[in-house]
Design an enzyme around this catalytic site. Structure first.
Site: not given
Length: 313
Positions: A63, A65, A67-68, A269
């Site tokens: 996805h 976001h 942090d990804h 995570h």
């Protein structure tokens, strides 16, 4: 086939852990590396690892976001300087192409290899003779996908003793028999693959999920997987917080693993509130109480993915 975690933190990095990225190392299977998510600093983590960017074949983004995926522009730009000249394909949700192309355009980055970006809405996102990758939408604040990597069944082992009696040595005839074809022996006899080929070996299944609440799609993607990688952002005492922010607790991850019948669960995570080893161990203990074969994902550790030892009858 091995897993290598490059980042296990949620949201922001800490001194102990980086943000999300996990590599699937497939050196024996196809001499390449697949990457799932690419949080900021991922290329630095790779420099400290046994992985090589030149071997990177596919990147799967769960996805959008930060942090990804904030590590993508830097990694893409640096890859050529580390020997990467083969094509690179990036799969992910809609909007990924605009993010990558805008970043590279505005920074005037020059990519010296073929780069392809494939946006998807789930389903089969990749398939060749050896692997199939399926994806499904999970439950998160923005579209977040999980990936199910299916290694196709491998041919059984050829019986070298029988082949030697027929005068057949390693070479083209071996390849035909491996494919299930019949061949003519040097003595003029027809030899069928079923006479010399053992039972095929079942391929492995690895499921890697993006951020998600507990949901049916996660269970479907993880069904009978050899390995499940599932977020465990919070302890279950913060289940309400997890639900509010569209995340899962360690217990919920374990419940998904148990329901899906997986062989091994890796928790990742983790909220940055869990800093000490004692706090992390609580996450593992919470999961183990539901699903015994649970463990914390540790950064810079190679985790071999074992076959369950079952042949196909």
């Amino acid at each position: 086939m091995e897993l290598y975690f490059l980042g296990t933190n949620a949201g922001v990095p800490s001194l102990e852990r980086n943000v999300t990225s996990v590599a699937l190392r497939l050196l024996e299977e196809r001499r390449s590396v697949w990457l799932f998510d690419c949080g900021e600093g991922t290329q630095h983590q790779i420099l400290r690892s046994p992985l090589k960017l030149s071997k990177l074949e596919y990147i799967f983004i769960t996805h959008l976001h930060g942090d990804h995926l904030f590590g993508l522009p830097g990694l893409i730009s640096s890859r050529a300087y580390q020997g990467g000249d083969t094509p690179l394909v990036i799969f992910g949700p809609r909007g990924l192409k605009r993010f990558v192309e805008t970043s590279l355009e505005l920074s005037e980055s020059r990519i010296q290899y073929k780069l392809e970006i494939v946006e998807h809405d789930g389903g089969i996102v990749l398939e060749d003779d050896f692997f199939r990758v399926e994806s499904a939408l999970l439950e998160h604040r923005i579209p977040s996908y999980g990936y199910r990597v299916i290694e196709k069944d491998l041919p059984g082992k050829l019986d070298a003793e029988i082949l030697e009696r027929y005068g057949i040595r390693p070479g083209p005839l071996y390849g035909k028999l491996k494919k299930g074809e019949s061949v003519m022996t040097p003595g003029g006899e027809m030899l069928h693959a079923s006479e010399v080929l053992g039972k095929p070996k079942a391929g492995r299944i690895v499921t890697i999920l993006g951020d998600t609440r507990s949901c049916q799609a996660a269970e479907v993607l993880a069904k009978d997987a050899d390995v499940l990688v599932h977020e465990a952002t919070f302890l279950h005492e913060l289940a309400d917080t997890a639900h509010e922010y569209h995340h899962s607790t360690a217990r919920q991850a374990a419940e998904t693993a148990k329901t899906a019948g997986v062989n091994e669960l890796f928790l990742t995570h983790f909220s940055s509130r869990y800093k000490s080893e004692e706090q992390l161990e609580r996450l593992q203990q919470e999961a183990e109480a539901v699903f015994v074969n649970s463990q914390l994902a540790r950064e810079h550790v190679l985790y071999p993915i074992q076959r369950r030892g079952k042949d196909i009858s």
